[in-house]
Design a protein around this motif. Structure first.
Motif, PDB file in Angstrom:
ATOM      1  N   ASP A 258       0.767  -1.007   0.085  1.00  0.00           N
ATOM      2  CA  ASP A 258      -0.267  -0.507  -0.327  1.00  0.00           C
ATOM      3  C   ASP A 258       0.882   1.092  -0.170  1.00  0.00           C
ATOM      4  O   ASP A 258       1.013   2.097   1.667  1.00  0.00           O
ATOM      5  CB  ASP A 258      -1.631  -0.125   0.890  1.00  0.00           C
ATOM      6  N   ILE A 259       1.268   1.387  -0.847  1.00  0.00           N
ATOM      7  CA  ILE A 259       2.105   2.823  -1.361  1.00  0.00           C
ATOM      8  C   ILE A 259       0.978   4.550  -2.007  1.00  0.00           C
ATOM      9  O   ILE A 259      -0.098   4.444  -1.800  1.00  0.00           O
ATOM     10  CB  ILE A 259       3.016   3.129  -2.642  1.00  0.00           C
ATOM     11  N   PRO A 260       1.448   5.102  -0.877  1.00  0.00           N
ATOM     12  CA  PRO A 260       0.141   5.826  -0.672  1.00  0.00           C
ATOM     13  C   PRO A 260       0.531   6.951  -1.741  1.00  0.00           C
ATOM     14  O   PRO A 260       1.172   6.754  -2.763  1.00  0.00           O
ATOM     15  CB  PRO A 260       0.489   6.980   0.593  1.00  0.00           C
ATOM     16  N   HIS A 261      -0.671   7.595  -2.271  1.00  0.00           N
ATOM     17  CA  HIS A 261      -1.046   7.832  -3.514  1.00  0.00           C
ATOM     18  C   HIS A 261      -0.427   6.756  -5.051  1.00  0.00           C
ATOM     19  O   HIS A 261      -0.947   7.138  -5.864  1.00  0.00           O
ATOM     20  CB  HIS A 261      -0.723   9.399  -3.165  1.00  0.00           C
ATOM     21  N   PHE A 262      -0.700   5.894  -4.679  1.00  0.00           N
ATOM     22  CA  PHE A 262      -0.169   4.692  -6.030  1.00  0.00           C
ATOM     23  C   PHE A 262      -0.945   3.426  -5.981  1.00  0.00           C
ATOM     24  O   PHE A 262      -0.879   2.736  -6.229  1.00  0.00           O
ATOM     25  CB  PHE A 262       1.547   5.233  -5.523  1.00  0.00           C
ATOM     26  N   PHE A 263      -2.257   3.511  -4.905  1.00  0.00           N
ATOM     27  CA  PHE A 263      -2.727   2.006  -4.692  1.00  0.00           C
ATOM     28  C   PHE A 263      -3.150   1.659  -5.700  1.00  0.00           C
ATOM     29  O   PHE A 263      -3.742   0.216  -5.846  1.00  0.00           O
ATOM     30  CB  PHE A 263      -3.640   2.262  -3.496  1.00  0.00           C
ATOM     31  N   SER A 264      -3.398   2.589  -6.601  1.00  0.00           N
ATOM     32  CA  SER A 264      -4.428   1.576  -7.964  1.00  0.00           C
ATOM     33  C   SER A 264      -3.448   2.069  -9.186  1.00  0.00           C
ATOM     34  O   SER A 264      -4.269   2.269 -10.124  1.00  0.00           O
ATOM     35  CB  SER A 264      -5.494   2.367  -8.043  1.00  0.00           C
ATOM     36  N   PHE A 265      -2.325   2.324  -9.320  1.00  0.00           N
ATOM     37  CA  PHE A 265      -1.553   2.911 -10.335  1.00  0.00           C
ATOM     38  C   PHE A 265      -2.179   1.203 -11.564  1.00  0.00           C
ATOM     39  O   PHE A 265      -1.750   0.038 -11.417  1.00  0.00           O
ATOM     40  CB  PHE A 265      -0.050   2.505 -10.364  1.00  0.00           C
ATOM     41  N   PRO A 266      -2.063   1.998 -13.178  1.00  0.00           N
ATOM     42  CA  PRO A 266      -1.532   3.506 -12.754  1.00  0.00           C
ATOM     43  C   PRO A 266      -2.854   4.328 -13.360  1.00  0.00           C
ATOM     44  O   PRO A 266      -2.378   5.492 -13.402  1.00  0.00           O
ATOM     45  CB  PRO A 266      -1.494   3.327 -14.613  1.00  0.00           C
ATOM     46  N   GLU A 267      -4.291   4.001 -12.717  1.00  0.00           N
ATOM     47  CA  GLU A 267      -5.258   4.477 -12.781  1.00  0.00           C
ATOM     48  C   GLU A 267      -4.912   5.665 -11.579  1.00  0.00           C
ATOM     49  O   GLU A 267      -4.522   4.848 -10.550  1.00  0.00           O
ATOM     50  CB  GLU A 267      -6.080   4.284 -12.488  1.00  0.00           C
ATOM     51  N   ASN A 268      -5.260   7.232 -11.898  1.00  0.00           N
ATOM     52  CA  ASN A 268      -5.467   8.030 -10.459  1.00  0.00           C
ATOM     53  C   ASN A 268      -3.974   8.455  -9.810  1.00  0.00           C
ATOM     54  O   ASN A 268      -4.048   8.931  -8.878  1.00  0.00           O
ATOM     55  CB  ASN A 268      -6.647   7.676  -9.427  1.00  0.00           C
ATOM     56  N   CYS A 269      -2.591   7.759 -10.792  1.00  0.00           N
ATOM     57  CA  CYS A 269      -1.573   8.035 -10.485  1.00  0.00           C
ATOM     58  C   CYS A 269      -0.856   9.351 -11.454  1.00  0.00           C
ATOM     59  O   CYS A 269       0.914   8.928 -11.231  1.00  0.00           O
ATOM     60  CB  CYS A 269      -0.839   6.580 -10.202  1.00  0.00           C
ATOM     61  N   CYS A 270      -1.257   9.490 -12.591  1.00  0.00           N
ATOM     62  CA  CYS A 270      -0.732  10.247 -13.093  1.00  0.00           C
ATOM     63  C   CYS A 270       0.422  11.728 -12.389  1.00  0.00           C
ATOM     64  O   CYS A 270       1.170  11.825 -12.715  1.00  0.00           O
ATOM     65  CB  CYS A 270      -1.787  10.769 -14.264  1.00  0.00           C
ATOM     66  N   GLU A 271      -0.317  12.052 -11.105  1.00  0.00           N
ATOM     67  CA  GLU A 271       0.608  13.384 -10.701  1.00  0.00           C
ATOM     68  C   GLU A 271       1.780  12.612 -10.230  1.00  0.00           C
ATOM     69  O   GLU A 271       2.138  13.379 -10.327  1.00  0.00           O
ATOM     70  CB  GLU A 271      -0.801  13.916 -10.118  1.00  0.00           C
ATOM     71  N   GLY A 272       1.717  11.920  -8.844  1.00  0.00           N
ATOM     72  CA  GLY A 272       2.893  11.493  -8.746  1.00  0.00           C
ATOM     73  C   GLY A 272       3.783  11.056  -8.916  1.00  0.00           C
ATOM     74  O   GLY A 272       4.689  10.906  -9.178  1.00  0.00           O
ATOM     75  N   ALA A 273       3.515   9.929 -10.099  1.00  0.00           N
ATOM     76  CA  ALA A 273       3.990   9.532 -11.329  1.00  0.00           C
ATOM     77  C   ALA A 273       5.073  10.273 -12.309  1.00  0.00           C
ATOM     78  O   ALA A 273       6.053  10.487 -12.152  1.00  0.00           O
ATOM     79  CB  ALA A 273       3.342   8.214 -12.112  1.00  0.00           C
ATOM     80  N   SER A 274       4.115  11.816 -12.895  1.00  0.00           N
ATOM     81  CA  SER A 274       5.065  12.473 -13.403  1.00  0.00           C
ATOM     82  C   SER A 274       6.218  12.789 -12.333  1.00  0.00           C
ATOM     83  O   SER A 274       6.950  13.294 -12.818  1.00  0.00           O
ATOM     84  CB  SER A 274       4.131  13.288 -13.847  1.00  0.00           C
ATOM     85  N   LEU A 275       5.455  13.652 -11.203  1.00  0.00           N
ATOM     86  CA  LEU A 275       6.634  14.136 -10.293  1.00  0.00           C
ATOM     87  C   LEU A 275       7.674  13.395 -10.143  1.00  0.00           C
ATOM     88  O   LEU A 275       8.743  13.848  -9.575  1.00  0.00           O
ATOM     89  CB  LEU A 275       5.850  14.718  -8.858  1.00  0.00           C
ATOM     90  N   PHE A 276       7.335  12.182  -9.310  1.00  0.00           N
ATOM     91  CA  PHE A 276       8.933  11.691  -9.351  1.00  0.00           C
ATOM     92  C   PHE A 276       9.669  11.441 -10.064  1.00  0.00           C
ATOM     93  O   PHE A 276      11.102  11.458  -9.867  1.00  0.00           O
ATOM     94  CB  PHE A 276       8.085  10.244  -8.106  1.00  0.00           C
ATOM     95  N   LEU A 277       8.973  10.658 -11.454  1.00  0.00           N
ATOM     96  CA  LEU A 277      10.482  11.041 -12.564  1.00  0.00           C
ATOM     97  C   LEU A 277      10.643  11.618 -12.712  1.00  0.00           C
ATOM     98  O   LEU A 277      12.183  12.181 -12.579  1.00  0.00           O
ATOM     99  CB  LEU A 277       9.256  10.058 -13.429  1.00  0.00           C
ATOM    100  N   GLY A 278      10.381  13.246 -12.831  1.00  0.00           N
ATOM    101  CA  GLY A 278      10.645  14.826 -12.589  1.00  0.00           C
ATOM    102  C   GLY A 278      11.426  14.847 -11.867  1.00  0.00           C
ATOM    103  O   GLY A 278      12.827  16.033 -12.505  1.00  0.00           O
ATOM    104  N   TYR A 279      11.898  14.653 -10.940  1.00  0.00           N
ATOM    105  CA  TYR A 279      12.381  15.012  -9.556  1.00  0.00           C
ATOM    106  C   TYR A 279      13.630  13.978  -9.999  1.00  0.00           C
ATOM    107  O   TYR A 279      14.538  14.363  -9.570  1.00  0.00           O
ATOM    108  CB  TYR A 279      11.546  14.382  -8.171  1.00  0.00           C
ATOM    109  N   TYR A 280      13.541  12.606 -10.111  1.00  0.00           N
ATOM    110  CA  TYR A 280      14.549  11.992 -10.689  1.00  0.00           C
ATOM    111  C   TYR A 280      15.585  12.296 -11.678  1.00  0.00           C
ATOM    112  O   TYR A 280      16.659  12.835 -11.687  1.00  0.00           O
ATOM    113  CB  TYR A 280      14.237  10.581 -10.704  1.00  0.00           C
TER     114      TYR A 280
END
Length: 127
Positions: A2-24
């Motif tokens: 159970d990862i916060p903000h990623f529990f249904s990946f890829p559904e409804n995870c576009c914000e977090g995924a984009s930000l974490f990839l961008g940060y990296y």
């Protein structure tokens, strides 16, 4: 897991995924231009958003495969975004500006920092 903000990946995870990839990527390539793009469409009930990352104008969309017409994420694609006819660009922000909002308002940075410190200690113990 159970990862916060990623529990249904890829559904409804576009914000977090984009930000974490961008940060990296920003940490690895700080001289590039990083932007978070928010696309908007209207449903019968409400507004629907989809977010993706652009690096020097190239598209990275890790969660586009949540939509039935796409099977794979998009890495380093030329513009326009393949769903730009459905998700009209609503907002474009520099990654650093969006990260500040996200970590302080969405992730609750104090809680995140405490969790990250515990994780770092576990890594040190196990190595």
């Amino acid at each position: 897991m159970d990862i916060p903000h990623f529990f249904s990946f890829p559904e409804n995870c576009c914000e977090g995924a984009s930000l974490f990839l961008g940060y990296y990527l920003f940490l690895r390539f700080p001289d590039n231009k990083f932007e978070i793009i928010r696309g908007l469409t209207e449903s019968a009930y409400d507004h629907v958003y989809h977010l993706w990352l652009e690096v020097d104008g190239h598209i990275f969309d890790l969660t586009i495969d949540q939509f039935p017409e796409y099977e794979n994420p998009i890495f380093n694609s030329q513009q326009p975004h393949p769903m730009s006819d459905i998700f009209i660009e609503d907002k474009r922000l520099e990654l650093i500006i969006y990260l500040d909002y996200y970590f302080n308002k969405v992730v609750e940075s104090e809680r995140f920092t405490k969790s990250f410190c515990r994780f770092s200690e576990l890594v040190k113990i196990n190595t």
